[in-house]
Design an enzyme around this catalytic site. Sequence first.
Site, short mmCIF file in Angstrom:
data_model
loop_
_atom_site.label_atom_id
_atom_site.label_comp_id
_atom_site.label_asym_id
_atom_site.label_seq_id
_atom_site.Cartn_x
_atom_site.Cartn_y
_atom_site.Cartn_z
N HIS A 119 -3.58 -0.03 -1.95
CA HIS A 119 -5.34 -0.60 -1.83
C HIS A 119 -5.76 -0.47 -0.21
CE1 HIS A 119 -1.02 -3.87 -2.27
NE2 HIS A 119 -1.89 -4.21 -2.89
N ARG A 162 5.81 -3.92 -3.88
CA ARG A 162 7.85 -4.61 -4.78
C ARG A 162 8.60 -3.75 -4.03
NH1 ARG A 162 4.52 -7.32 -8.66
NH2 ARG A 162 5.40 -8.93 -9.58
P1 AMP Z 1 -1.96 -6.48 -6.03
O1 AMP Z 1 -2.08 -7.04 -4.94
O2 AMP Z 1 -0.30 -5.68 -6.50
O3 AMP Z 1 -2.40 -7.46 -6.95
O4 AMP Z 1 -2.50 -4.83 -5.68
C1 AMP Z 1 -4.31 -4.98 -5.73
C2 AMP Z 1 -5.57 -4.02 -6.42
O5 AMP Z 1 -4.51 -2.72 -5.51
C3 AMP Z 1 -5.06 -4.10 -7.97
O6 AMP Z 1 -6.33 -3.18 -8.61
C4 AMP Z 1 -4.04 -2.88 -8.09
O7 AMP Z 1 -4.15 -2.25 -9.21
C5 AMP Z 1 -4.35 -1.94 -6.57
N1 AMP Z 1 -3.44 -0.97 -6.38
C6 AMP Z 1 -1.83 -0.98 -6.60
N2 AMP Z 1 -1.03 -0.30 -6.28
C7 AMP Z 1 -2.42 0.42 -5.87
C8 AMP Z 1 -1.99 2.20 -6.06
N3 AMP Z 1 -0.35 2.93 -5.22
N4 AMP Z 1 -2.53 3.08 -6.62
C9 AMP Z 1 -4.10 2.14 -6.43
N5 AMP Z 1 -4.29 1.06 -6.69
C10 AMP Z 1 -2.98 0.14 -6.42
#
Ligand code: AMP
Length: 281
Positions: A37, A187
Amino acid sequence: MEIVRTVKDLRAKTRQWRNENQSISFVPTMGALHKGHISLVHNAKSIADKVVVSIFINPTQFNEKNDFSCYPKEEKKDIEMLEKAGANLVFIPTADEMYPKGFSSSVTVSGVSDCLCGGSRAGHFEGVATVVTKLLLQVLPDVAVFGEKDYQQLQVIKRLVQDLDVPVKIVGSPTMREKDGLAMSSRNARLNEKQRHAATNIYAVLNSIAIDASNGLDIEKACEHGKKALIDSGFSYVDYLEIRDAETLEIRKKTIDKQARIFCAAQIGSVRLIDNIAVSF
Ligand code: AMP
């Protein structure tokens, strides 16, 4: 860094910046932040004057109640990380703020939403498309940054922004990985030691298929071998392991003639992990 919890306060701040001719980039998240993030925040910071980050665990994109209720919540730590990363504004709305009584609209993006995670998680992308449309209209950023980790989500959002004439540029940001290759994810914290060890096999399998595919070997056979390798290493179920067109997400079974990606979703214990990589020739 300012923290706001209502659309009214969010709009007051972003309106002020727009009046001062400051460009705005936006990173939507569900919190429990990690380095993946934060890489998006750094990317957002490099392309605009001000960075807005939202933290909202969107109930409508979870198709399993248990997954929603187990989703980690770490607001204090998230705020500290965002402050350190140089975000300017954090928007943390409640579910009532996002979905007030009587809320009855939704955004459906057909085609790119239908396969992969859309095939197995009923209503997931409708929930994502609706909340992202709302967030984009609330923040009205110049640019919004999304991770390639959720590659299908990135394509769904690119499609909806184009179809609905939402005046924002969507930027994809590369997947951040642990040293052993496992894609960072909120996760991952739910994996025990043995499962965490086995989880690295997703990235190994994706890479091995990418090599086979770029060498012209049979794609379907390579994916079948990959599925078996995951099951043998401790995964209980492989939802999909497929090569698809990088833009339309149409399936590639025999040959790869355009930009393609390999996608995987697999279950280990109670945790569903997803990952994807590009296939290069
Ligand atoms: P989430 O909090 O899982 O909804 O993710 C928020 C944003 O962070 C989304 O655009 C995801 O694709 C991105 N994201 C989550 N994990 C990663 C990662 N390992 N590398 C880059 N971006 C990520």
